[in-house]
Scaffold this motif. Structure first.
Motif, PDB file in Angstrom:
ATOM      1  N   HIS A  63       0.816  -1.219   0.000  1.00  0.00           N
ATOM      2  CA  HIS A  63       0.000   0.000   0.000  1.00  0.00           C
ATOM      3  C   HIS A  63       0.843   1.260   0.000  1.00  0.00           C
ATOM      4  CE1 HIS A  63      -4.406  -1.037   0.786  1.00  0.00           C
ATOM      5  NE2 HIS A  63      -3.832  -2.156   0.379  1.00  0.00           N
ATOM      6  N   SER A  64       2.138   1.137   0.227  1.00  0.00           N
ATOM      7  CA  SER A  64       2.998   2.321   0.201  1.00  0.00           C
ATOM      8  C   SER A  64       3.097   2.908  -1.203  1.00  0.00           C
ATOM      9  CB  SER A  64       4.398   1.986   0.724  1.00  0.00           C
ATOM     10  OG  SER A  64       5.081   1.111  -0.170  1.00  0.00           O
ATOM     11  N   ARG A  65       2.696   2.138  -2.212  1.00  0.00           N
ATOM     12  CA  ARG A  65       2.734   2.653  -3.588  1.00  0.00           C
ATOM     13  C   ARG A  65       1.511   3.509  -3.911  1.00  0.00           C
ATOM     14  NH1 ARG A  65       2.342  -0.521  -7.479  1.00  0.00           N
ATOM     15  NH2 ARG A  65       1.615  -2.400  -6.454  1.00  0.00           N
ATOM     16  N   LEU A  66       0.504   3.470  -3.049  1.00  0.00           N
ATOM     17  CA  LEU A  66      -0.692   4.288  -3.246  1.00  0.00           C
ATOM     18  C   LEU A  66      -0.447   5.702  -2.711  1.00  0.00           C
ATOM     19  CD1 LEU A  66      -3.357   1.665  -2.122  1.00  0.00           C
ATOM     20  CD2 LEU A  66      -2.822   2.355  -4.469  1.00  0.00           C
ATOM     21  N   PRO A  67      -1.151   6.693  -3.256  1.00  0.00           N
ATOM     22  CA  PRO A  67      -0.937   8.066  -2.781  1.00  0.00           C
ATOM     23  C   PRO A  67      -1.312   8.245  -1.312  1.00  0.00           C
ATOM     24  CG  PRO A  67      -2.667   7.969  -4.468  1.00  0.00           C
ATOM     25  CD  PRO A  67      -2.067   6.621  -4.389  1.00  0.00           C
TER      26      PRO A  67
ATOM     27  N   LEU B 109      -9.889   5.358 -15.857  1.00  0.00           N
ATOM     28  CA  LEU B 109      -9.739   6.474 -14.931  1.00  0.00           C
ATOM     29  C   LEU B 109      -8.270   6.655 -14.566  1.00  0.00           C
ATOM     30  CD1 LEU B 109     -12.335   6.769 -12.060  1.00  0.00           C
ATOM     31  CD2 LEU B 109     -10.145   7.884 -11.935  1.00  0.00           C
ATOM     32  N   SER B 110      -7.803   7.891 -14.639  1.00  0.00           N
ATOM     33  CA  SER B 110      -6.416   8.218 -14.295  1.00  0.00           C
ATOM     34  C   SER B 110      -6.419   9.328 -13.250  1.00  0.00           C
ATOM     35  CB  SER B 110      -5.660   8.682 -15.547  1.00  0.00           C
ATOM     36  OG  SER B 110      -4.409   9.228 -15.209  1.00  0.00           O
ATOM     37  N   ILE B 111      -5.646   9.129 -12.179  1.00  0.00           N
ATOM     38  CA  ILE B 111      -5.499  10.144 -11.142  1.00  0.00           C
ATOM     39  C   ILE B 111      -4.003  10.433 -11.016  1.00  0.00           C
ATOM     40  CG2 ILE B 111      -5.882  10.728  -8.718  1.00  0.00           C
ATOM     41  CD1 ILE B 111      -8.198   8.717  -8.722  1.00  0.00           C
ATOM     42  N   GLU B 112      -3.637  11.681 -11.262  1.00  0.00           N
ATOM     43  CA  GLU B 112      -2.214  12.031 -11.308  1.00  0.00           C
ATOM     44  C   GLU B 112      -1.902  13.189 -10.383  1.00  0.00           C
ATOM     45  OE1 GLU B 112       1.247  13.240 -14.582  1.00  0.00           O
ATOM     46  OE2 GLU B 112      -0.747  12.605 -15.250  1.00  0.00           O
ATOM     47  N   GLY B 113      -0.906  12.980  -9.525  1.00  0.00           N
ATOM     48  CA  GLY B 113      -0.417  14.040  -8.642  1.00  0.00           C
ATOM     49  C   GLY B 113       1.038  14.347  -8.939  1.00  0.00           C
ATOM     50  N   ALA B 114       1.636  15.157  -8.108  1.00  0.00           N
ATOM     51  CA  ALA B 114       3.016  15.576  -8.336  1.00  0.00           C
ATOM     52  C   ALA B 114       3.989  14.408  -8.257  1.00  0.00           C
ATOM     53  CB  ALA B 114       3.413  16.649  -7.323  1.00  0.00           C
TER      54      ALA B 114
ATOM     55  N   PHE C 169       2.812  10.843  -8.036  1.00  0.00           N
ATOM     56  CA  PHE C 169       2.200   9.535  -8.294  1.00  0.00           C
ATOM     57  C   PHE C 169       1.340   9.556  -9.557  1.00  0.00           C
ATOM     58  CE2 PHE C 169      -0.972  11.838  -5.847  1.00  0.00           C
ATOM     59  CZ  PHE C 169      -2.156  11.531  -6.513  1.00  0.00           C
ATOM     60  N   LEU C 170       1.159   8.369 -10.120  1.00  0.00           N
ATOM     61  CA  LEU C 170       0.258   8.165 -11.254  1.00  0.00           C
ATOM     62  C   LEU C 170      -0.545   6.903 -10.958  1.00  0.00           C
ATOM     63  CD1 LEU C 170      -0.754   8.902 -14.067  1.00  0.00           C
ATOM     64  CD2 LEU C 170       1.164   7.597 -15.030  1.00  0.00           C
ATOM     65  N   LEU C 171      -1.845   7.080 -10.776  1.00  0.00           N
ATOM     66  CA  LEU C 171      -2.738   5.988 -10.398  1.00  0.00           C
ATOM     67  C   LEU C 171      -3.749   5.749 -11.511  1.00  0.00           C
ATOM     68  CD1 LEU C 171      -4.057   4.075  -8.235  1.00  0.00           C
ATOM     69  CD2 LEU C 171      -5.317   6.076  -7.439  1.00  0.00           C
TER      70      LEU C 171
ATOM     71  N   ARG D  80       5.876   2.664 -17.874  1.00  0.00           N
ATOM     72  CA  ARG D  80       6.676   3.451 -18.815  1.00  0.00           C
ATOM     73  C   ARG D  80       6.405   4.940 -18.653  1.00  0.00           C
ATOM     74  NH1 ARG D  80       4.962   0.965 -24.269  1.00  0.00           N
ATOM     75  NH2 ARG D  80       6.166   2.696 -25.120  1.00  0.00           N
ATOM     76  N   LYS D  81       5.127   5.305 -18.543  1.00  0.00           N
ATOM     77  CA  LYS D  81       4.804   6.727 -18.398  1.00  0.00           C
ATOM     78  C   LYS D  81       5.286   7.249 -17.046  1.00  0.00           C
ATOM     79  CE  LYS D  81       1.317  10.290 -18.608  1.00  0.00           C
ATOM     80  NZ  LYS D  81      -0.056  10.688 -18.962  1.00  0.00           N
ATOM     81  N   ALA D  82       5.061   6.467 -15.970  1.00  0.00           N
ATOM     82  CA  ALA D  82       5.471   6.907 -14.637  1.00  0.00           C
ATOM     83  C   ALA D  82       6.986   7.109 -14.572  1.00  0.00           C
ATOM     84  CB  ALA D  82       5.013   5.899 -13.587  1.00  0.00           C
ATOM     85  N   GLN D  83       7.714   6.205 -15.200  1.00  0.00           N
ATOM     86  CA  GLN D  83       9.175   6.326 -15.214  1.00  0.00           C
ATOM     87  C   GLN D  83       9.597   7.585 -15.961  1.00  0.00           C
ATOM     88  OE1 GLN D  83      11.256   3.066 -17.090  1.00  0.00           O
ATOM     89  NE2 GLN D  83      13.170   3.553 -16.047  1.00  0.00           N
ATOM     90  N   ALA D  84       8.938   7.844 -17.081  1.00  0.00           N
ATOM     91  CA  ALA D  84       9.277   9.039 -17.860  1.00  0.00           C
ATOM     92  C   ALA D  84       8.999  10.317 -17.070  1.00  0.00           C
ATOM     93  CB  ALA D  84       8.487   9.044 -19.166  1.00  0.00           C
ATOM     94  N   LEU D  85       7.958  10.279 -16.225  1.00  0.00           N
ATOM     95  CA  LEU D  85       7.572  11.456 -15.449  1.00  0.00           C
ATOM     96  C   LEU D  85       8.259  11.512 -14.085  1.00  0.00           C
ATOM     97  CD1 LEU D  85       3.720  11.449 -16.137  1.00  0.00           C
ATOM     98  CD2 LEU D  85       5.438  12.974 -17.157  1.00  0.00           C
ATOM     99  N   GLY D  86       8.933  10.428 -13.695  1.00  0.00           N
ATOM    100  CA  GLY D  86       9.540  10.369 -12.376  1.00  0.00           C
ATOM    101  C   GLY D  86       8.510  10.245 -11.269  1.00  0.00           C
ATOM    102  N   LYS D  87       7.437   9.497 -11.542  1.00  0.00           N
ATOM    103  CA  LYS D  87       6.355   9.350 -10.562  1.00  0.00           C
ATOM    104  C   LYS D  87       6.178   7.884 -10.167  1.00  0.00           C
ATOM    105  CE  LYS D  87       3.999  13.489 -12.177  1.00  0.00           C
ATOM    106  NZ  LYS D  87       2.744  14.137 -12.549  1.00  0.00           N
ATOM    107  N   ARG D  88       5.482   7.676  -9.071  1.00  0.00           N
ATOM    108  CA  ARG D  88       5.257   6.332  -8.540  1.00  0.00           C
ATOM    109  C   ARG D  88       3.974   5.755  -9.142  1.00  0.00           C
ATOM    110  NH1 ARG D  88       4.743   7.978  -3.961  1.00  0.00           N
ATOM    111  NH2 ARG D  88       2.619   7.487  -3.339  1.00  0.00           N
TER     112      ARG D  88
END
Length: 201
Positions: free
Chosen positions: A70-74, A101-106, A108-110, A134-142
């Motif tokens: 669960h640590s991977r969740l926002p 559905l996509s939820i994106e923060g500074a 994380f990418l869910l 791939r997208k999360a890695q490109a953006l530097g997000k979890r």
């Protein structure tokens, strides 16, 4: 029985006048349509639409999902920094990798894939998971992927999360009843009605 019904008559009349007996989601004809129900779910998670009920509902839902890490969740702190919600998202621009559905923060990418009656496609979640990473890695997000469906996935990626619609119902009820009844807002009522709407999903 007639005395009981007579005693209840004023309360029923008040409930009708206040709209408490009308479920807006049933009246809107959402039924079991996945795209339309996903859009409502997105609006109830959205800060712009659901106001101060959005984060409590999203947090309550995330606490209900099944998964090992669960640590991977926002976190609450990450959600309070702000996030955007998008439906029918194409994380890498490919139309065949469109996620409900996509939820994106500074940080994380869910992604949430929504099912009600439709079957899981061949390797669908594995493909979405690869796109997400791939997208999360490109953006530097979890990254985190949630499969929302009446039944668990047949081919889930190792790190994917799962929730059924009873998790949505519990989360919506918890968020909608967090305040005393006299202080509940229109958004609280919408959440409570959505909880009732998805009861049989």
């Amino acid at each position: 029985m007639s005395r009981t019904l007579e005693a209840l008559r004023p309360s029923l009349a008040h409930a009708r006048r206040s709209g408490a007996l009308t479920n807006v989601w049933t009246t809107a004809g959402l039924k079991r349509d996945e795209v339309r129900n996903a859009a409502v779910l997105a609006s109830l998670f959205n800060l712009l639409d659901a106001g101060d009920r959005a984060i409590p509902f999203l947090r309550a839902f995330l606490s209900e999902v099944e998964g090992a890490d669960h640590s991977r969740l926002p976190t609450l702190t990450e959600l309070e920094r702000g996030y955007s919600v998008q439906t029918e998202a194409c994380p890498l621009g490919a139309i065949d990798d469109r996620v409900d559905l996509s939820i994106e923060g500074a940080t994380f990418l869910l992604l949430i894939e929504v099912k009600i009656d439709a079957a899981e496609g061949p390797a669908q979640l594995c493909r979405y998971d690869e796109t997400l990473r791939r997208k999360a890695q490109a953006l530097g997000k979890r990254p985190a992927l949630i499969y929302l469906s009446p039944k668990p996935a047949r081919e889930p990626p190792p790190d994917a999360f799962y929730a059924d619609w009873s998790a949505v119902r519990r989360a919506a009820r918890r968020a909608s009843m967090a305040r005393p009844q006299a202080q509940r807002t229109f958004q609280d009522h919408l959440l409570a009605q959505f909880a009732e709407h998805v009861r049989n999903f």
